[in-house]
Design an enzyme around this catalytic site. Sequence first.
Site, PDB file in Angstrom:
ATOM      1  N   LYS A 194      24.954-147.951   4.042  1.00  0.00           N
ATOM      2  CA  LYS A 194      25.227-148.402   2.681  1.00  0.00           C
ATOM      3  C   LYS A 194      23.906-148.727   1.990  1.00  0.00           C
ATOM      4  CE  LYS A 194      27.655-151.924   0.011  1.00  0.00           C
ATOM      5  NZ  LYS A 194      28.670-152.967   0.010  1.00  0.00           N
ATOM      6  N   LYS A 247      27.544-144.360   1.858  1.00  0.00           N
ATOM      7  CA  LYS A 247      27.866-144.852   0.515  1.00  0.00           C
ATOM      8  C   LYS A 247      26.583-145.142  -0.256  1.00  0.00           C
ATOM      9  CE  LYS A 247      29.840-148.910  -1.573  1.00  0.00           C
ATOM     10  NZ  LYS A 247      30.102-150.300  -1.399  1.00  0.00           N
TER      11      LYS A 247
HETATM   12  C1  PBG Z   1      31.342-155.230  -1.387  1.00  0.00           C
HETATM   13  C2  PBG Z   1      31.458-153.847  -1.870  1.00  0.00           C
HETATM   14  C3  PBG Z   1      30.819-153.225  -2.951  1.00  0.00           C
HETATM   15  C4  PBG Z   1      31.369-151.951  -3.047  1.00  0.00           C
HETATM   16  C5  PBG Z   1      32.272-151.809  -2.010  1.00  0.00           C
HETATM   17  N1  PBG Z   1      32.296-152.985  -1.287  1.00  0.00           N
HETATM   18  C6  PBG Z   1      29.846-153.764  -3.928  1.00  0.00           C
HETATM   19  C7  PBG Z   1      28.486-154.107  -3.522  1.00  0.00           C
HETATM   20  O1  PBG Z   1      28.028-153.895  -2.405  1.00  0.00           O
HETATM   21  O2  PBG Z   1      27.817-154.663  -4.398  1.00  0.00           O
HETATM   22  C8  PBG Z   1      31.045-150.944  -4.107  1.00  0.00           C
HETATM   23  C9  PBG Z   1      32.145-150.002  -4.440  1.00  0.00           C
HETATM   24  C10 PBG Z   1      31.957-149.258  -5.711  1.00  0.00           C
HETATM   25  O3  PBG Z   1      30.932-149.350  -6.403  1.00  0.00           O
HETATM   26  O4  PBG Z   1      32.898-148.505  -6.049  1.00  0.00           O
HETATM   27  N2  PBG Z   1      30.152-155.572  -0.803  1.00  0.00           N
END
Ligand code: PBG
Length: 327
Positions: A194, A247
């Site tokens: 991520k 992601k």
């Molecule tokens: C929670 C989380 C996030 C997303 C998924 N889980 C936000 C972040 O990390 O700030 C992002 C999902 C999206 O942008 O569609 N941590």
Amino acid sequence: MELLKRSRRLRNNINLRNMVRETRVSKNSLIYPIFVKEGKNIKEEIESMEGQYRYSPDKLLFALDELQKSGVNNVLLFGIPNYKDEIGSSAFDENGIVQTALKIAKAEFPDMYFITDVCMCEYTSHGHCGCLNNNYVDNDKTLELLSKTALSHVQAGADMVAPSDMMDGRILKIRQDLDKNGFVNTPIMSYAVKYSSAFYGPFREAAGSAPSFGDRKTYQMDYHNKKEAIKEALTDIDEGADIIMVKPALSYLDIIKDVSDLVNVPVSAYSVSGEYSMIKAASKMGFINEADIVCETATSIFRAGADILITYYAKDLAKYIDEGRIG
Ligand code: PBG
């Protein structure tokens, strides 16, 4: 002219083109993210994500019905609580928003598959993905909070948990605690790879989870890095992750390719809020054709090597599959 190879020969008929496609897109591979918020009779549109909504648990049932009718059975739930504090305690409250929504949804839709996002950022008053120690997100202390959250989701009926916090060691901790409590068969989909990304902007508005100070760069990955993706993926597999997520998706197709070439578990890709909102905005302006772009981008993610796609366009894709645009 004597040509020995004519690539166009296989492109001349739609049935033939469909026959020789190298990448298939199936409804079975799609996961639809849904935001649930505390309250009753709420279905409010998310300003930054036209066509996506925050639902109270009672209204969630209508959204699930629609989704199931489209042929998509897999849901990723995000909770938006009323109460926030320093440690995000409503994340692991047995009567918290995700837990409540799960109980209702599972009873009404036993054939659907419910995955929950496990993170603290929607629940902490400061918006970071863990608890703080002198304004630094404390890795090891956060593990306990995450694990309690994951367990409470599973106890409320979650079929799978998906930790998205990026703390080190959380897969191992969650796996051990689920096993200790008898949930040996509940899979973990790790947001292993991520990146710290501007593509999450619209989500943070949707979930009210923007950090109140600083950013997430001390725990999410630096987008200049590629080998680190392999390190994160292999670490989480060693710790017991069943599915590895990359992601965001569209700017990270090279990462999806590298990870899927290297690992021997299914790889999911999350086409995040910013990807959705960019397509929505440009198509609204009439600059691009929404359906065509959605089909092309989704296919590119599978072509890169993803086995599973998490997308706000899941319902639309199901329709496009029915229409024979892709598949
Ligand atoms: C929670 C989380 C996030 C997303 C998924 N889980 C936000 C972040 O990390 O700030 C992002 C999902 C999206 O942008 O569609 N941590």
